[in-house]
Design a protein around this motif. Sequence first.
Motif, PDB file in Angstrom:
ATOM      1  N   HIS A   3       0.784  -1.312   0.131  1.00  0.00           N
ATOM      2  CA  HIS A   3       0.001  -0.058   0.048  1.00  0.00           C
ATOM      3  C   HIS A   3       1.006   0.952   0.011  1.00  0.00           C
ATOM      4  CE1 HIS A   3      -1.691  -3.172   3.004  1.00  0.00           C
ATOM      5  NE2 HIS A   3      -0.097  -2.838   3.116  1.00  0.00           N
ATOM      6  N   GLN A  31      -6.821   8.471   1.202  1.00  0.00           N
ATOM      7  CA  GLN A  31      -7.424   7.914   1.957  1.00  0.00           C
ATOM      8  C   GLN A  31      -7.673   7.903   3.420  1.00  0.00           C
ATOM      9  OE1 GLN A  31      -9.214   4.580   0.932  1.00  0.00           O
ATOM     10  NE2 GLN A  31     -10.028   5.514   2.878  1.00  0.00           N
ATOM     11  N   GLU A  32      -9.009   8.144   3.772  1.00  0.00           N
ATOM     12  CA  GLU A  32      -9.224   8.523   5.006  1.00  0.00           C
ATOM     13  C   GLU A  32      -8.538   7.358   6.056  1.00  0.00           C
ATOM     14  OE1 GLU A  32     -12.896   9.697   6.906  1.00  0.00           O
ATOM     15  OE2 GLU A  32     -13.550  10.090   5.020  1.00  0.00           O
ATOM     16  N   GLY A 113     -12.757  -6.119  12.239  1.00  0.00           N
ATOM     17  CA  GLY A 113     -12.747  -4.515  11.433  1.00  0.00           C
ATOM     18  C   GLY A 113     -13.798  -4.421  10.801  1.00  0.00           C
ATOM     19  N   LYS A 114     -14.940  -4.897  11.110  1.00  0.00           N
ATOM     20  CA  LYS A 114     -16.272  -4.596  10.086  1.00  0.00           C
ATOM     21  C   LYS A 114     -16.633  -3.256  10.427  1.00  0.00           C
ATOM     22  CE  LYS A 114     -19.442  -8.009  12.015  1.00  0.00           C
ATOM     23  NZ  LYS A 114     -18.821  -9.281  12.152  1.00  0.00           N
ATOM     24  N   ALA A 115     -17.246  -2.738   9.356  1.00  0.00           N
ATOM     25  CA  ALA A 115     -17.728  -1.275   9.308  1.00  0.00           C
ATOM     26  C   ALA A 115     -18.938  -1.159  10.299  1.00  0.00           C
ATOM     27  CB  ALA A 115     -17.981  -1.058   7.801  1.00  0.00           C
ATOM     28  N   ARG A 122     -14.669   4.749  12.315  1.00  0.00           N
ATOM     29  CA  ARG A 122     -14.390   3.574  11.903  1.00  0.00           C
ATOM     30  C   ARG A 122     -12.850   3.218  12.974  1.00  0.00           C
ATOM     31  NH1 ARG A 122     -14.359   0.372   7.484  1.00  0.00           N
ATOM     32  NH2 ARG A 122     -13.434  -1.496   8.153  1.00  0.00           N
TER      33      ARG A 122
ATOM     34  N   GLY B  37      -3.869  -1.520   6.114  1.00  0.00           N
ATOM     35  CA  GLY B  37      -3.937  -2.475   5.038  1.00  0.00           C
ATOM     36  C   GLY B  37      -4.201  -3.778   4.994  1.00  0.00           C
ATOM     37  N   VAL B  38      -4.384  -4.396   3.966  1.00  0.00           N
ATOM     38  CA  VAL B  38      -4.595  -5.716   3.830  1.00  0.00           C
ATOM     39  C   VAL B  38      -3.540  -6.499   2.993  1.00  0.00           C
ATOM     40  CG1 VAL B  38      -7.210  -5.954   4.518  1.00  0.00           C
ATOM     41  CG2 VAL B  38      -6.470  -5.764   2.155  1.00  0.00           C
ATOM     42  N   VAL B  73      -7.347  -0.659   3.335  1.00  0.00           N
ATOM     43  CA  VAL B  73      -8.737  -0.528   3.575  1.00  0.00           C
ATOM     44  C   VAL B  73      -9.419   0.756   3.342  1.00  0.00           C
ATOM     45  CG1 VAL B  73     -10.390  -1.178   5.121  1.00  0.00           C
ATOM     46  CG2 VAL B  73      -8.357  -2.349   5.129  1.00  0.00           C
ATOM     47  N   ARG B  74     -10.426   0.637   2.460  1.00  0.00           N
ATOM     48  CA  ARG B  74     -11.043   1.905   2.175  1.00  0.00           C
ATOM     49  C   ARG B  74     -12.082   2.204   3.213  1.00  0.00           C
ATOM     50  NH1 ARG B  74     -11.957   0.474  -4.316  1.00  0.00           N
ATOM     51  NH2 ARG B  74      -9.689   0.495  -4.597  1.00  0.00           N
ATOM     52  N   VAL B  75     -11.965   3.334   3.886  1.00  0.00           N
ATOM     53  CA  VAL B  75     -12.594   3.634   5.148  1.00  0.00           C
ATOM     54  C   VAL B  75     -13.117   5.169   5.117  1.00  0.00           C
ATOM     55  CG1 VAL B  75     -11.582   4.445   7.506  1.00  0.00           C
ATOM     56  CG2 VAL B  75     -11.042   2.341   6.634  1.00  0.00           C
ATOM     57  N   ARG B  76     -14.304   5.387   5.708  1.00  0.00           N
ATOM     58  CA  ARG B  76     -14.790   6.547   5.926  1.00  0.00           C
ATOM     59  C   ARG B  76     -15.218   6.804   7.601  1.00  0.00           C
ATOM     60  NH1 ARG B  76     -16.888   5.776   1.040  1.00  0.00           N
ATOM     61  NH2 ARG B  76     -18.589   4.519   1.903  1.00  0.00           N
ATOM     62  N   ASP B  80     -21.248   5.234   6.195  1.00  0.00           N
ATOM     63  CA  ASP B  80     -21.393   3.782   6.379  1.00  0.00           C
ATOM     64  C   ASP B  80     -19.857   3.458   6.786  1.00  0.00           C
ATOM     65  OD1 ASP B  80     -19.832   4.177   4.138  1.00  0.00           O
ATOM     66  OD2 ASP B  80     -21.041   2.736   2.759  1.00  0.00           O
ATOM     67  N   GLN B  81     -18.975   4.016   6.948  1.00  0.00           N
ATOM     68  CA  GLN B  81     -17.674   3.753   7.395  1.00  0.00           C
ATOM     69  C   GLN B  81     -16.807   3.030   6.525  1.00  0.00           C
ATOM     70  OE1 GLN B  81     -17.557   2.006  11.341  1.00  0.00           O
ATOM     71  NE2 GLN B  81     -18.542   3.899  12.533  1.00  0.00           N
ATOM     72  N   GLY B  82     -17.516   2.796   5.274  1.00  0.00           N
ATOM     73  CA  GLY B  82     -16.557   2.231   4.305  1.00  0.00           C
ATOM     74  C   GLY B  82     -16.575   0.688   4.287  1.00  0.00           C
ATOM     75  N   GLU B  83     -15.531  -0.083   3.812  1.00  0.00           N
ATOM     76  CA  GLU B  83     -15.515  -1.417   3.614  1.00  0.00           C
ATOM     77  C   GLU B  83     -15.174  -2.261   4.857  1.00  0.00           C
ATOM     78  OE1 GLU B  83     -13.084  -2.433   0.246  1.00  0.00           O
ATOM     79  OE2 GLU B  83     -11.386  -1.755   1.393  1.00  0.00           O
ATOM     80  N   GLY B  84     -15.354  -3.039   5.362  1.00  0.00           N
ATOM     81  CA  GLY B  84     -15.035  -4.144   6.336  1.00  0.00           C
ATOM     82  C   GLY B  84     -13.656  -4.744   5.767  1.00  0.00           C
ATOM     83  N   ILE B  85     -12.599  -4.982   6.748  1.00  0.00           N
ATOM     84  CA  ILE B  85     -11.573  -5.629   6.415  1.00  0.00           C
ATOM     85  C   ILE B  85     -11.600  -6.846   5.730  1.00  0.00           C
ATOM     86  CG2 ILE B  85     -10.146  -4.421   8.385  1.00  0.00           C
ATOM     87  CD1 ILE B  85     -10.473  -7.047   9.813  1.00  0.00           C
TER      88      ILE B  85
END
Lengths: 252, 252
Positions: A3, A31-32, A113-115, A122, B37-38, B73-76, B80-85
């Motif tokens: 990354h 990226q946030e 790490g679920k949203a 987050r 990151g993943v 990881v795409r986060v907000r 919705d706080q983005g995607e889960g890990i």
Amino acid sequence: MSHTPDMTQAESATIGSGPTKRRTRRSPTLQEKPSVGVDVVIFTVIDSDLKVLLAKREGQPFKGVWSLPGGLVRVRNSGDQGEGIEQAAHRELSEATGLTPGSCFVEQLYTFGKAGRDPRGRVISVAWIALVSPDQGRAIHPGDQGDAQWFSTHEEIPWMRLAFDHAEILDTAVERIRGKLDHSNIAFELVPETFTVAELRDTYEAIKSRTYDARNFRRRFQRMIGEGVVTEAPGKRHRGKARPAKIWRLQR
Amino acid sequence: MSHTPDMTQAESATIGSGPTKRRTRRSPTLQEKPSVGVDVVIFTVIDSDLKVLLAKREGQPFKGVWSLPGGLVRVRNSGDQGEGIEQAAHRELSEATGLTPGSCFVEQLYTFGKAGRDPRGRVISVAWIALVSPDQGRAIHPGDQGDAQWFSTHEEIPWMRLAFDHAEILDTAVERIRGKLDHSNIAFELVPETFTVAELRDTYEAIKSRTYDARNFRRRFQRMIGEGVVTEAPGKRHRGKARPAKIWRLQR
DNA sequence: CCAATAGTGTCTTTGAGACAATATGAC
DNA sequence: GTCATATTGTCTCAAAGACACTATTGG
């Protein structure tokens, strides 16, 4: 890891850089970042019962609700970058128990790490398991002011509501130690420095929620003696008005 | 999790909120955040050899060095706080292989978060294992443009230098699947939809780097038949000029 | 002597490892 | 028939589970 973290606003960061033929190239969007925390599932065995240490939340959300001890990883993006996540786990363990870091068994459990798992924003949490000996366990909060307390995983926990997804974390932790019990030496972490066969067996039973035949269990123990895993220690231990038992200790 | 993430500058955030009698209260300092990151360790078995998919890094640092596929990881922190890990892992897997998400086995491996593991800034990486069937594996990069490639874990990897701490991640991944092999059904993820006993055994041998006695292995397989884990499938499979073998498939 | 727990031993079953013999199809 | 692999089976050993008995203490 491939990354490209967004270091500064100035840097033209590209998100990710893996095999990219099929990857959608993104413009230098920053990226946030999430917060990263550690939560520690601290176990001990007291009175032949598997217990976990919980802390009462002081702030919102879940104010006043019991939760796993935890906190944010202390991070810097320049210089030494702050503490490692394992170090953070040891720190939280130490803060929750007062034990000196490194004095007990700590192992990474799983990362949650679920949203949406924290309503405030987050948060990704790396969960850890810590095993505290009964000696140390009994010394913790000998009648604290009520902000941290041992709970029985068999009696109390099933009926409690825990903060965030801590119930799921706790379940995962119990499953983990149950799975490792028969194929590792973790049981010795939940027994005093010196112990009898019966005490070790009680610990096994507390973790697995089942009984072990005393005679068959002893046979397994004999094998450990043969392998030099455990050694006899001086003295005897009495339980009631019965024949005293030999004392053993783990051969480190 | 009982952290108080620093949502906004306005919020008076307290770092952590565990059992706090002994905790040092910190003033509302905002905790810097790491990137998360993943990284995905993607395995397949081709030609009875355990292989892993690596990607050549396109940017600094480690430009041109082989590395595990991964990304941030795409986060907000609002909405919705983005995607889960886990979702992020599936996305990276999909981007690296072109496979549709959910078409293969994915499991969390471990989280790597030592300070300094990425020279650019603090990055914590959640590593995952993905198992891709030989059918799918062979289809990936059928002569790509060289940015992603299968490497033999036995022949090539030991001599390669990988980016970041990816060598450590890969080692951990190999150990994990070796450990789970005999106590789970993961081997079936690394075998075609239908397979012979010999093919399954080859897969075991590729992963464990050891041989299995064909006759004893078959006995274990018989037990699986008895338990209904596998079922005979129509057809036979030939290997050379010898007696053809029965075909089996996993009973889902 | 009695109660209660510690410690030893037996029988059986299950699964793993070492190893031998037969079956089947391509050639 | 011959070659190469598939498939079945035997013997042994290690470990787990069920279960019976003896040993040692306090009372």
